[in-house]
Design a protein around this motif. Structure first.
Motif, PDB file in Angstrom:
ATOM      1  N   UNK A  22      -0.052   3.965 -11.806  1.00  0.00           N
ATOM      2  CA  UNK A  22      -0.834   3.859 -10.588  1.00  0.00           C
ATOM      3  C   UNK A  22       0.042   4.228  -9.398  1.00  0.00           C
ATOM      4  N   UNK A  23      -0.332   5.286  -8.731  1.00  0.00           N
ATOM      5  CA  UNK A  23       0.391   5.753  -7.560  1.00  0.00           C
ATOM      6  C   UNK A  23      -0.505   5.670  -6.329  1.00  0.00           C
ATOM      7  N   UNK A  24       0.119   5.746  -5.177  1.00  0.00           N
ATOM      8  CA  UNK A  24      -0.608   5.713  -3.909  1.00  0.00           C
ATOM      9  C   UNK A  24      -1.596   4.562  -3.866  1.00  0.00           C
ATOM     10  N   UNK A  25      -1.128   3.409  -4.228  1.00  0.00           N
ATOM     11  CA  UNK A  25      -2.000   2.247  -4.331  1.00  0.00           C
ATOM     12  C   UNK A  25      -2.571   1.843  -2.979  1.00  0.00           C
ATOM     13  N   UNK A  26      -3.795   1.375  -3.034  1.00  0.00           N
ATOM     14  CA  UNK A  26      -4.521   0.934  -1.857  1.00  0.00           C
ATOM     15  C   UNK A  26      -4.903  -0.530  -2.009  1.00  0.00           C
ATOM     16  N   UNK A  56      -2.994  -7.214 -10.354  1.00  0.00           N
ATOM     17  CA  UNK A  56      -2.398  -6.223  -9.471  1.00  0.00           C
ATOM     18  C   UNK A  56      -2.853  -6.539  -8.058  1.00  0.00           C
ATOM     19  N   UNK A  57      -1.907  -6.752  -7.176  1.00  0.00           N
ATOM     20  CA  UNK A  57      -2.217  -7.048  -5.790  1.00  0.00           C
ATOM     21  C   UNK A  57      -1.521  -6.037  -4.894  1.00  0.00           C
ATOM     22  N   UNK A  58      -2.305  -5.383  -4.057  1.00  0.00           N
ATOM     23  CA  UNK A  58      -1.777  -4.371  -3.148  1.00  0.00           C
ATOM     24  C   UNK A  58      -1.949  -4.879  -1.732  1.00  0.00           C
ATOM     25  N   UNK A  59      -0.863  -5.071  -1.047  1.00  0.00           N
ATOM     26  CA  UNK A  59      -0.895  -5.577   0.314  1.00  0.00           C
ATOM     27  C   UNK A  59      -0.927  -4.428   1.308  1.00  0.00           C
ATOM     28  N   UNK A  60      -1.526  -4.676   2.450  1.00  0.00           N
ATOM     29  CA  UNK A  60      -1.621  -3.668   3.495  1.00  0.00           C
ATOM     30  C   UNK A  60      -0.457  -3.758   4.456  1.00  0.00           C
ATOM     31  N   UNK A  91      -4.772   9.713  -8.486  1.00  0.00           N
ATOM     32  CA  UNK A  91      -3.772   8.696  -8.171  1.00  0.00           C
ATOM     33  C   UNK A  91      -3.265   7.974  -9.412  1.00  0.00           C
ATOM     34  N   UNK A  92      -4.160   7.761 -10.372  1.00  0.00           N
ATOM     35  CA  UNK A  92      -3.817   7.043 -11.595  1.00  0.00           C
ATOM     36  C   UNK A  92      -3.723   8.008 -12.764  1.00  0.00           C
ATOM     37  N   UNK A 150       0.833  -1.191   0.000  1.00  0.00           N
ATOM     38  CA  UNK A 150       0.000   0.000   0.000  1.00  0.00           C
ATOM     39  C   UNK A 150       0.873   1.248   0.000  1.00  0.00           C
ATOM     40  N   UNK A 151       0.480   2.212  -0.825  1.00  0.00           N
ATOM     41  CA  UNK A 151       1.253   3.428  -0.967  1.00  0.00           C
ATOM     42  C   UNK A 151       2.269   3.371  -2.087  1.00  0.00           C
ATOM     43  N   UNK A 152       2.475   2.207  -2.622  1.00  0.00           N
ATOM     44  CA  UNK A 152       3.434   2.036  -3.693  1.00  0.00           C
ATOM     45  C   UNK A 152       2.872   2.387  -5.049  1.00  0.00           C
ATOM     46  N   UNK A 153       3.698   2.185  -6.061  1.00  0.00           N
ATOM     47  CA  UNK A 153       3.328   2.527  -7.425  1.00  0.00           C
ATOM     48  C   UNK A 153       3.567   1.361  -8.363  1.00  0.00           C
ATOM     49  N   UNK A 154       2.834   1.382  -9.443  1.00  0.00           N
ATOM     50  CA  UNK A 154       2.965   0.363 -10.466  1.00  0.00           C
ATOM     51  C   UNK A 154       2.582   0.987 -11.795  1.00  0.00           C
ATOM     52  N   UNK A 155       3.235   0.569 -12.850  1.00  0.00           N
ATOM     53  CA  UNK A 155       2.927   1.063 -14.184  1.00  0.00           C
ATOM     54  C   UNK A 155       2.540  -0.100 -15.075  1.00  0.00           C
ATOM     55  N   UNK A 156       1.310  -0.075 -15.549  1.00  0.00           N
ATOM     56  CA  UNK A 156       0.821  -1.102 -16.447  1.00  0.00           C
ATOM     57  C   UNK A 156       0.984  -0.659 -17.891  1.00  0.00           C
TER      58      UNK A 156
END
Length: 128
Positions: free
Chosen positions: A83-87, A124-128, A67-68, A14-20
């Motif tokens: 994708x930024x500030x991922x939840x 896409x998996x966002x962990x807490x 965020x995106x 969580x809070x990380x970023x990813x680019x698809x």
């Protein structure tokens, strides 16, 4: 028929970023508005973002706005979703889609049926 292939998914905190990325085949990529959708387990596919043919106009779901960022490079036949500030609630399979219709439709641009072609999806998996 245009073929779409998504990539760039993965596991992030969580809070990380990813680019698809979504790579499209064919010479008519610039003729399609492009969209990103996502689908979580047990839920319907939901709209995430859309970009016009030229890239001059973008549209976002309220849940991701700010965020995106969707973008495209027509020379590379590729559309991106930064994708930024991922939840954790962003966790889903993300799909790239192409809309071959001529005109923007304010009533349907966010619906899956507006889009004619779909990629296979990327997790896409966002962990807490």
């Amino acid at each position: 028929q245009v073929q779409l292939v998504e990539s760039g998914g993965g596991l992030v905190q969580a809070g990380g970023s990813l680019r698809l990325s979504c790579a499209a085949s064919g010479r008519t990529f610039s003729s399609y508005a492009m969209g990103w959708f996502r689908q979580a387990p047990g839920k319907e596919r939901e709209f995430v973002a859309r970009i016009s043919r030229s890239g001059s106009s973008t549209y976002y779901a309220g849940s991701v706005k700010g965020r995106f960022t969707i973008s495209r490079d027509n020379a590379k036949n590729t559309v991106y979703l930064q994708m930024n500030s991922l939840k954790p609630e962003d966790t889903a399979v993300y799909y790239c889609a192409a809309d071959s219709h001529t005109l923007f439709n304010v009533d349907t641009y966010y619906t899956p049926n507006q889009y004619n072609y779909w990629g296979q999806g990327t997790q896409v998996t966002v962990s807490s």
